[in-house]
Design a protein around this motif. Sequence first.
Motif, PDB file in Angstrom:
ATOM      1  N   PHE A  36      -7.293  -7.088  -9.041  1.00  0.00           N
ATOM      2  CA  PHE A  36      -7.943  -5.774  -9.032  1.00  0.00           C
ATOM      3  C   PHE A  36      -6.897  -4.665  -9.147  1.00  0.00           C
ATOM      4  O   PHE A  36      -7.051  -3.730  -9.940  1.00  0.00           O
ATOM      5  CB  PHE A  36      -8.771  -5.587  -7.763  1.00  0.00           C
ATOM      6  N   ALA A  37      -5.821  -4.777  -8.368  1.00  0.00           N
ATOM      7  CA  ALA A  37      -4.764  -3.754  -8.381  1.00  0.00           C
ATOM      8  C   ALA A  37      -4.141  -3.643  -9.772  1.00  0.00           C
ATOM      9  O   ALA A  37      -3.906  -2.530 -10.272  1.00  0.00           O
ATOM     10  CB  ALA A  37      -3.699  -4.094  -7.343  1.00  0.00           C
ATOM     11  N   LYS A  38      -3.878  -4.790 -10.405  1.00  0.00           N
ATOM     12  CA  LYS A  38      -3.272  -4.785 -11.741  1.00  0.00           C
ATOM     13  C   LYS A  38      -4.199  -4.124 -12.764  1.00  0.00           C
ATOM     14  O   LYS A  38      -3.769  -3.287 -13.561  1.00  0.00           O
ATOM     15  CB  LYS A  38      -2.947  -6.227 -12.174  1.00  0.00           C
ATOM     16  N   SER A  39      -5.478  -4.481 -12.713  1.00  0.00           N
ATOM     17  CA  SER A  39      -6.457  -3.919 -13.672  1.00  0.00           C
ATOM     18  C   SER A  39      -6.569  -2.415 -13.501  1.00  0.00           C
ATOM     19  O   SER A  39      -6.565  -1.663 -14.488  1.00  0.00           O
ATOM     20  CB  SER A  39      -7.840  -4.546 -13.466  1.00  0.00           C
ATOM     21  N   LEU A  40      -6.664  -1.963 -12.229  1.00  0.00           N
ATOM     22  CA  LEU A  40      -6.836  -0.527 -11.971  1.00  0.00           C
ATOM     23  C   LEU A  40      -5.571   0.245 -12.363  1.00  0.00           C
ATOM     24  O   LEU A  40      -5.649   1.323 -12.956  1.00  0.00           O
ATOM     25  CB  LEU A  40      -7.189  -0.288 -10.500  1.00  0.00           C
ATOM     26  N   ALA A  41      -4.408  -0.328 -12.067  1.00  0.00           N
ATOM     27  CA  ALA A  41      -3.144   0.328 -12.426  1.00  0.00           C
ATOM     28  C   ALA A  41      -3.029   0.482 -13.944  1.00  0.00           C
ATOM     29  O   ALA A  41      -2.595   1.529 -14.445  1.00  0.00           O
ATOM     30  CB  ALA A  41      -1.962  -0.472 -11.883  1.00  0.00           C
ATOM     31  N   MET A  42      -3.446  -0.547 -14.676  1.00  0.00           N
ATOM     32  CA  MET A  42      -3.402  -0.482 -16.147  1.00  0.00           C
ATOM     33  C   MET A  42      -4.374   0.572 -16.675  1.00  0.00           C
ATOM     34  O   MET A  42      -4.039   1.362 -17.545  1.00  0.00           O
ATOM     35  CB  MET A  42      -3.735  -1.854 -16.754  1.00  0.00           C
ATOM     36  N   SER A  43      -5.577   0.599 -16.085  1.00  0.00           N
ATOM     37  CA  SER A  43      -6.589   1.550 -16.582  1.00  0.00           C
ATOM     38  C   SER A  43      -6.210   2.998 -16.266  1.00  0.00           C
ATOM     39  O   SER A  43      -6.528   3.908 -17.025  1.00  0.00           O
ATOM     40  CB  SER A  43      -7.972   1.219 -16.016  1.00  0.00           C
ATOM     41  N   LEU A  44      -5.512   3.218 -15.143  1.00  0.00           N
ATOM     42  CA  LEU A  44      -5.112   4.583 -14.771  1.00  0.00           C
ATOM     43  C   LEU A  44      -3.713   4.932 -15.297  1.00  0.00           C
ATOM     44  O   LEU A  44      -3.275   6.082 -15.176  1.00  0.00           O
ATOM     45  CB  LEU A  44      -5.123   4.743 -13.238  1.00  0.00           C
ATOM     46  N   ASP A  45      -3.018   3.907 -15.835  1.00  0.00           N
ATOM     47  CA  ASP A  45      -1.647   4.064 -16.326  1.00  0.00           C
ATOM     48  C   ASP A  45      -0.719   4.603 -15.222  1.00  0.00           C
ATOM     49  O   ASP A  45      -0.018   5.598 -15.401  1.00  0.00           O
ATOM     50  CB  ASP A  45      -1.617   4.985 -17.563  1.00  0.00           C
ATOM     51  N   VAL A  46      -0.774   3.928 -14.053  1.00  0.00           N
ATOM     52  CA  VAL A  46       0.100   4.300 -12.929  1.00  0.00           C
ATOM     53  C   VAL A  46       0.918   3.080 -12.513  1.00  0.00           C
ATOM     54  O   VAL A  46       0.530   1.946 -12.800  1.00  0.00           O
ATOM     55  CB  VAL A  46      -0.708   4.848 -11.710  1.00  0.00           C
ATOM     56  N   PRO A  47       2.059   3.286 -11.827  1.00  0.00           N
ATOM     57  CA  PRO A  47       2.879   2.137 -11.413  1.00  0.00           C
ATOM     58  C   PRO A  47       2.168   1.238 -10.404  1.00  0.00           C
ATOM     59  O   PRO A  47       1.328   1.690  -9.617  1.00  0.00           O
ATOM     60  CB  PRO A  47       4.106   2.789 -10.766  1.00  0.00           C
ATOM     61  N   LEU A  48       2.563  -0.017 -10.441  1.00  0.00           N
ATOM     62  CA  LEU A  48       2.053  -1.046  -9.538  1.00  0.00           C
ATOM     63  C   LEU A  48       3.179  -1.380  -8.564  1.00  0.00           C
ATOM     64  O   LEU A  48       4.334  -1.496  -8.966  1.00  0.00           O
ATOM     65  CB  LEU A  48       1.697  -2.271 -10.386  1.00  0.00           C
ATOM     66  N   ILE A  49       2.832  -1.524  -7.265  1.00  0.00           N
ATOM     67  CA  ILE A  49       3.869  -1.797  -6.255  1.00  0.00           C
ATOM     68  C   ILE A  49       3.436  -2.982  -5.395  1.00  0.00           C
ATOM     69  O   ILE A  49       2.403  -2.928  -4.731  1.00  0.00           O
ATOM     70  CB  ILE A  49       4.104  -0.555  -5.354  1.00  0.00           C
ATOM     71  N   GLU A  50       4.242  -4.051  -5.419  1.00  0.00           N
ATOM     72  CA  GLU A  50       3.909  -5.224  -4.598  1.00  0.00           C
ATOM     73  C   GLU A  50       4.431  -5.024  -3.177  1.00  0.00           C
ATOM     74  O   GLU A  50       5.476  -4.416  -2.968  1.00  0.00           O
ATOM     75  CB  GLU A  50       4.487  -6.497  -5.195  1.00  0.00           C
ATOM     76  N   VAL A  51       3.669  -5.539  -2.205  1.00  0.00           N
ATOM     77  CA  VAL A  51       4.030  -5.356  -0.794  1.00  0.00           C
ATOM     78  C   VAL A  51       3.986  -6.708  -0.084  1.00  0.00           C
ATOM     79  O   VAL A  51       3.065  -7.496  -0.282  1.00  0.00           O
ATOM     80  CB  VAL A  51       3.062  -4.353  -0.108  1.00  0.00           C
ATOM     81  N   ASN A  52       4.994  -6.941   0.750  1.00  0.00           N
ATOM     82  CA  ASN A  52       5.013  -8.119   1.617  1.00  0.00           C
ATOM     83  C   ASN A  52       4.190  -7.784   2.868  1.00  0.00           C
ATOM     84  O   ASN A  52       4.467  -6.813   3.567  1.00  0.00           O
ATOM     85  CB  ASN A  52       6.467  -8.445   1.992  1.00  0.00           C
ATOM     86  N   HIS A  53       3.188  -8.603   3.122  1.00  0.00           N
ATOM     87  CA  HIS A  53       2.247  -8.372   4.230  1.00  0.00           C
ATOM     88  C   HIS A  53       2.941  -8.235   5.588  1.00  0.00           C
ATOM     89  O   HIS A  53       2.583  -7.385   6.403  1.00  0.00           O
ATOM     90  CB  HIS A  53       1.248  -9.543   4.252  1.00  0.00           C
ATOM     91  N   LEU A  54       3.957  -9.079   5.827  1.00  0.00           N
ATOM     92  CA  LEU A  54       4.671  -9.057   7.114  1.00  0.00           C
ATOM     93  C   LEU A  54       5.506  -7.794   7.261  1.00  0.00           C
ATOM     94  O   LEU A  54       5.557  -7.178   8.327  1.00  0.00           O
ATOM     95  CB  LEU A  54       5.564 -10.294   7.255  1.00  0.00           C
ATOM     96  N   GLN A  55       6.155  -7.411   6.170  1.00  0.00           N
ATOM     97  CA  GLN A  55       6.947  -6.181   6.151  1.00  0.00           C
ATOM     98  C   GLN A  55       6.034  -4.988   6.450  1.00  0.00           C
ATOM     99  O   GLN A  55       6.408  -4.074   7.182  1.00  0.00           O
ATOM    100  CB  GLN A  55       7.541  -6.034   4.747  1.00  0.00           C
ATOM    101  N   ALA A  56       4.812  -5.045   5.915  1.00  0.00           N
ATOM    102  CA  ALA A  56       3.850  -3.955   6.107  1.00  0.00           C
ATOM    103  C   ALA A  56       3.443  -3.828   7.571  1.00  0.00           C
ATOM    104  O   ALA A  56       3.317  -2.717   8.091  1.00  0.00           O
ATOM    105  CB  ALA A  56       2.622  -4.181   5.231  1.00  0.00           C
ATOM    106  N   HIS A  57       3.242  -4.961   8.251  1.00  0.00           N
ATOM    107  CA  HIS A  57       2.909  -4.908   9.684  1.00  0.00           C
ATOM    108  C   HIS A  57       4.000  -4.147  10.452  1.00  0.00           C
ATOM    109  O   HIS A  57       3.712  -3.338  11.331  1.00  0.00           O
ATOM    110  CB  HIS A  57       2.774  -6.317  10.266  1.00  0.00           C
ATOM    111  N   ILE A  58       5.262  -4.436  10.104  1.00  0.00           N
ATOM    112  CA  ILE A  58       6.390  -3.811  10.800  1.00  0.00           C
ATOM    113  C   ILE A  58       6.501  -2.328  10.452  1.00  0.00           C
ATOM    114  O   ILE A  58       6.663  -1.472  11.327  1.00  0.00           O
ATOM    115  CB  ILE A  58       7.701  -4.572  10.466  1.00  0.00           C
TER     116      ILE A  58
END
Length: 338
Positions: A95-117
């Motif tokens: 979903f994130a990839k499709s929406l990023a392509m349709s809006l022509d905005v950057p995509l940013i991957e996040v590590n779930h554990l890093q996000a908790h911290i």
Amino acid sequence: MNKSIILGIESSCDDTSAAIIKGNSILSNIAASQKIHLEYGGVVPELASRAHQQNIIPVVHQALTKANIQQNEIQAIGFTRGPGLLGSLLVGTSFAKSLAMSLDVPLIEVNHLQAHILAHFIEDANPTPPKFPFLCLTVSGGHTLIVLVKDYFDMEIIGKTIDDAAGEAFDKIGKVFELDYPAGPIIDRLAKEGNENAFEFSKPKLQGYDYSFSGVKTSVLYFIQKEIKKNPNFITENINNLCASVQKNIIDILLNKLKKAAEDYKISEIAISGGVSANSQLRESLKKLCLQKKWNYYIPKFEYTTDNAAMIAMVAKLKFDKKEFTDIRTTATAKYNL
């Protein structure tokens, strides 16, 4: 100063969540949880991924509406790449990839554990964020870690569980007590009416900062089996004391290792994160320990403890500032090291 507007998407387990962050401030944080797993006493991966497919569009729409943000105002999309259930992660990633392509905005991957911290750095998570370096006890249904956080993206795991995570232990012991899933919050509630010193259960004797909870689980199971032979109503008659005693045992194990790590590393900035950090007794015990040792403690707001997209958006914002973007060909991964 122009503050970036980023959409965060979280789908690592059974909660579909979307959030909008502007600068470090969360404008919306929406989550749809899946009740279907209650019937099975645990998360069923296939059912989880199907529910994500149903929930993701309404949840994102709700997050945009609540934040009063139009799609064309989004400057980047952050998503949980892993770790987690692969089927669930694939839904959020696609979903994130499709929406990023349709809006022509950057995509940013996040590590779930890093996000908790890094949820601690959301504007309203704490009165003030932790100062580097700090120790973070990250404790949930799937993970139990002590992480030395030297900077936003410089983290070292110094302790981890060698078997069950603490949240998993709560749920499995809850099953022995015939409690609903997830059992952690129920044990927390019932423990308030019980005597935490009523029963004693085993504690692992591990060197260093690693954890083990399978022995605790086995010790509780054998104890219950023995007592039920003498009195079939033992659980019902002692449920509050059982919950209080088990909870104390698990929290003692968690904090003893954290205390040892803080003393050895000479660190006085102590944080907790993850779903189990919502446990009221863990919060109280951490406060007590830190006040006694004159350490600073950081306990995030409840809404940032469980799996949520606000924490994903926070990490995405930090990466956006560094222009650390993800290739559109990236794929979800069930294992994703810190």
